[in-house]
Design a protein around this motif. Sequence first.
Motif, PDB file in Angstrom:
ATOM      1  N   ARG A 217       0.859  -1.180   0.000  1.00 40.65           N
ATOM      2  CA  ARG A 217       0.000   0.000   0.000  1.00 40.65           C
ATOM      3  C   ARG A 217       0.897   1.233   0.000  1.00 40.65           C
ATOM      4  N   ALA A 218       0.588   2.203  -0.845  1.00 39.79           N
ATOM      5  CA  ALA A 218       1.415   3.400  -0.970  1.00 39.79           C
ATOM      6  C   ALA A 218       0.522   4.617  -1.164  1.00 39.79           C
ATOM      7  N   VAL A 219       0.877   5.718  -0.512  1.00 40.66           N
ATOM      8  CA  VAL A 219       0.106   6.954  -0.618  1.00 40.66           C
ATOM      9  C   VAL A 219       1.042   8.144  -0.469  1.00 40.66           C
ATOM     10  N   SER A 220       0.746   9.208  -1.184  1.00 46.00           N
ATOM     11  CA  SER A 220       1.433  10.492  -1.028  1.00 46.00           C
ATOM     12  C   SER A 220       0.368  11.571  -1.109  1.00 46.00           C
ATOM     13  N   LEU A 221       0.255  12.378  -0.054  1.00 44.97           N
ATOM     14  CA  LEU A 221      -0.783  13.402  -0.027  1.00 44.97           C
ATOM     15  C   LEU A 221      -0.209  14.729   0.445  1.00 44.97           C
ATOM     16  N   ARG A 222      -0.812  15.790  -0.067  1.00 45.27           N
ATOM     17  CA  ARG A 222      -0.377  17.151   0.248  1.00 45.27           C
ATOM     18  C   ARG A 222      -0.652  17.457   1.709  1.00 45.27           C
ATOM     19  N   GLY A 223       0.278  18.143   2.349  1.00 49.04           N
ATOM     20  CA  GLY A 223       0.114  18.477   3.747  1.00 49.04           C
ATOM     21  C   GLY A 223      -0.943  19.540   3.971  1.00 49.04           C
ATOM     22  N   ASP A 224      -1.444  19.617   5.205  1.00 42.70           N
ATOM     23  CA  ASP A 224      -2.482  20.590   5.534  1.00 42.70           C
ATOM     24  C   ASP A 224      -2.014  22.016   5.275  1.00 42.70           C
ATOM     25  N   SER A 225      -0.754  22.316   5.568  1.00 41.57           N
ATOM     26  CA  SER A 225      -0.229  23.664   5.360  1.00 41.57           C
ATOM     27  C   SER A 225      -0.220  24.018   3.877  1.00 41.57           C
ATOM     28  N   ALA A 226       0.259  23.105   3.030  1.00 39.07           N
ATOM     29  CA  ALA A 226       0.286  23.362   1.585  1.00 39.07           C
ATOM     30  C   ALA A 226      -1.123  23.455   1.016  1.00 39.07           C
ATOM     31  N   ARG A 227      -2.058  22.676   1.541  1.00 37.03           N
ATOM     32  CA  ARG A 227      -3.438  22.748   1.067  1.00 37.03           C
ATOM     33  C   ARG A 227      -4.048  24.108   1.381  1.00 37.03           C
ATOM     34  N   TYR A 228      -3.740  24.646   2.525  1.00 38.96           N
ATOM     35  CA  TYR A 228      -4.297  25.939   2.912  1.00 38.96           C
ATOM     36  C   TYR A 228      -3.685  27.081   2.099  1.00 38.96           C
ATOM     37  N   ARG A 229      -2.374  27.009   1.836  1.00 38.68           N
ATOM     38  CA  ARG A 229      -1.689  28.088   1.130  1.00 38.68           C
ATOM     39  C   ARG A 229      -1.734  27.955  -0.388  1.00 38.68           C
ATOM     40  N   GLY A 230      -2.274  26.871  -0.892  1.00 41.53           N
ATOM     41  CA  GLY A 230      -2.322  26.684  -2.332  1.00 41.53           C
ATOM     42  C   GLY A 230      -0.966  26.345  -2.930  1.00 41.53           C
ATOM     43  N   GLU A 231      -0.126  25.655  -2.166  1.00 37.79           N
ATOM     44  CA  GLU A 231       1.194  25.252  -2.653  1.00 37.79           C
ATOM     45  C   GLU A 231       1.129  23.810  -3.156  1.00 37.79           C
ATOM     46  N   PRO A 232       1.979  23.460  -4.110  1.00 35.26           N
ATOM     47  CA  PRO A 232       1.948  22.084  -4.627  1.00 35.26           C
ATOM     48  C   PRO A 232       2.552  21.099  -3.639  1.00 35.26           C
ATOM     49  N   ARG A 233       2.225  19.845  -3.823  1.00 36.05           N
ATOM     50  CA  ARG A 233       2.822  18.779  -3.008  1.00 36.05           C
ATOM     51  C   ARG A 233       4.288  18.617  -3.396  1.00 36.05           C
ATOM     52  N   ARG A 234       5.180  18.717  -2.403  1.00 34.43           N
ATOM     53  CA  ARG A 234       6.614  18.601  -2.669  1.00 34.43           C
ATOM     54  C   ARG A 234       7.066  17.143  -2.714  1.00 34.43           C
ATOM     55  N   ASP A 235       6.352  16.276  -2.034  1.00 38.58           N
ATOM     56  CA  ASP A 235       6.716  14.859  -2.031  1.00 38.58           C
ATOM     57  C   ASP A 235       6.380  14.213  -3.369  1.00 38.58           C
ATOM     58  N   ALA A 236       7.165  13.212  -3.714  1.00 44.14           N
ATOM     59  CA  ALA A 236       6.913  12.430  -4.924  1.00 44.14           C
ATOM     60  C   ALA A 236       6.949  10.951  -4.560  1.00 44.14           C
ATOM     61  N   LEU A 237       6.164  10.164  -5.277  1.00 50.50           N
ATOM     62  CA  LEU A 237       6.058   8.725  -5.023  1.00 50.50           C
ATOM     63  C   LEU A 237       6.131   7.974  -6.344  1.00 50.50           C
ATOM     64  N   LEU A 238       6.930   6.913  -6.360  1.00 45.84           N
ATOM     65  CA  LEU A 238       7.026   6.047  -7.527  1.00 45.84           C
ATOM     66  C   LEU A 238       6.868   4.596  -7.073  1.00 45.84           C
TER      67      LEU A 238
END
Length: 461
Positions: A217-238
Amino acid sequence: MSQQGDTRGHEDDWWGELYDPGRADAGPAAATDSVDDRFDSAARTLGCRPGGGAGPRPAAGAPWGPREEAGGAAPGPDAAEGGGPQGWRSPGGGEGPGAAPPSPARSAARTAQPPPARDSGTRPSATSGSGAPPTVPSPAGPAAPGPAPASSRSGSGAPPPDPARPWRTASAGFVGSGPPTYEAEPTTLPVADPEELGELVPDTVLDGARYGTFTLRAVSLRGDSARYRGEPRRDALLTARFGTGDGALVLVVVAGGVRAAPRSQHAAREMCEWIGGAVGRSRIRLTEDLHTADRGALKSGLHRLTARGYGRLRARATTLGLDPAEYTASVRCLLLPVHPACRTRAFFGAGGGGLFRLREGGWQDLEPTPDPAAPAHDITPDAPVGGPFLFRACVARPGDTLLLCGEGLADPLRGEAALADHLAGRWAGTEPPGLAGYLADAQTRVKGYADDRTAVAVWEA
């Protein structure tokens, strides 16, 4: 040609004149009427007077129709009202907390309307004309206010619903002393460039698979701070599988860009792509080393592979005119051979994050200790998220759960015992959760931790 065909061609010309940038110098289309004529015709069809006056008012609660606001025109869609991060507009015609009071004409129109007839075969509308759900009185009268439910008063579980802020979700769980500062669900999208839409990063990525003796099972999700500020997700998943049959090899890469650095999300994605391509080209040799448990060959080969990846990032930063210390990423990888007879799991990477194992109901921190003889800059000189190369090979046992994650989950897992206990209780069972359940578990929030979360869990049968 039929009249319908002539009309369709005329509409295409009109649309192209308005919106096609390539026709800016082509001159006006050969139209027999103007945009104003078309607007007047549409207004007459809808029952409105073309001169600007309103036609017949729609019934209260109707989903469409002109809306009156006290004091003039309605505010634009970007007007912020209320105390939420984005402001709130009542969904039922602009009325509710923070909205202007209705005009006397509107109030009279509502008063004059007869009440709806009772019909046991029909259900009331979900929303009323005031924008709030209709209140259905209890046969015994209004209930006296009593104590809030235990789940609303405690610091663990879902936050109580807030009627003044309907975007708050009651299903977003948290652990700790109180609810986190930010909202639980995405609020603001990152700014998009129409020329680089392929560079957009989705808020959440979810994946999974089952091979041999393990379930992934694998997941990558935008943090609450980035969601509020409209910033992109910095994490990447492959997540990738190379080869077929029992000789296949599964690779998982978790990369995290530097906070507040320009194009950091691109650096994380490039690192994932480079590591993935190099592992895929070396699949046969890596699979042999995993099956024979040749730890020395694995460590030296994966060390060279990782160092070359960081070298490519530094070269890319120079090409883009960026500081190599900012155009970089932490990277953590996991190699999983598919053959059921091989239970060797190899971890490698550099930078922050975590490697944990859930065994017999308790968490074990498997974070490798850097080799003291290795120089501190053997991977990423001048890069704050770099550091010594990290490697660990372990043999999985039936019932183990291996967790690979970035800093966004590793930090609260180490710093908040309630989160570790919660995930241990959820994942210690014999059957791994489904994708939806795993997503809900991984996004269990903790106050004070609002970064991106990327987590890969492997259940061993």
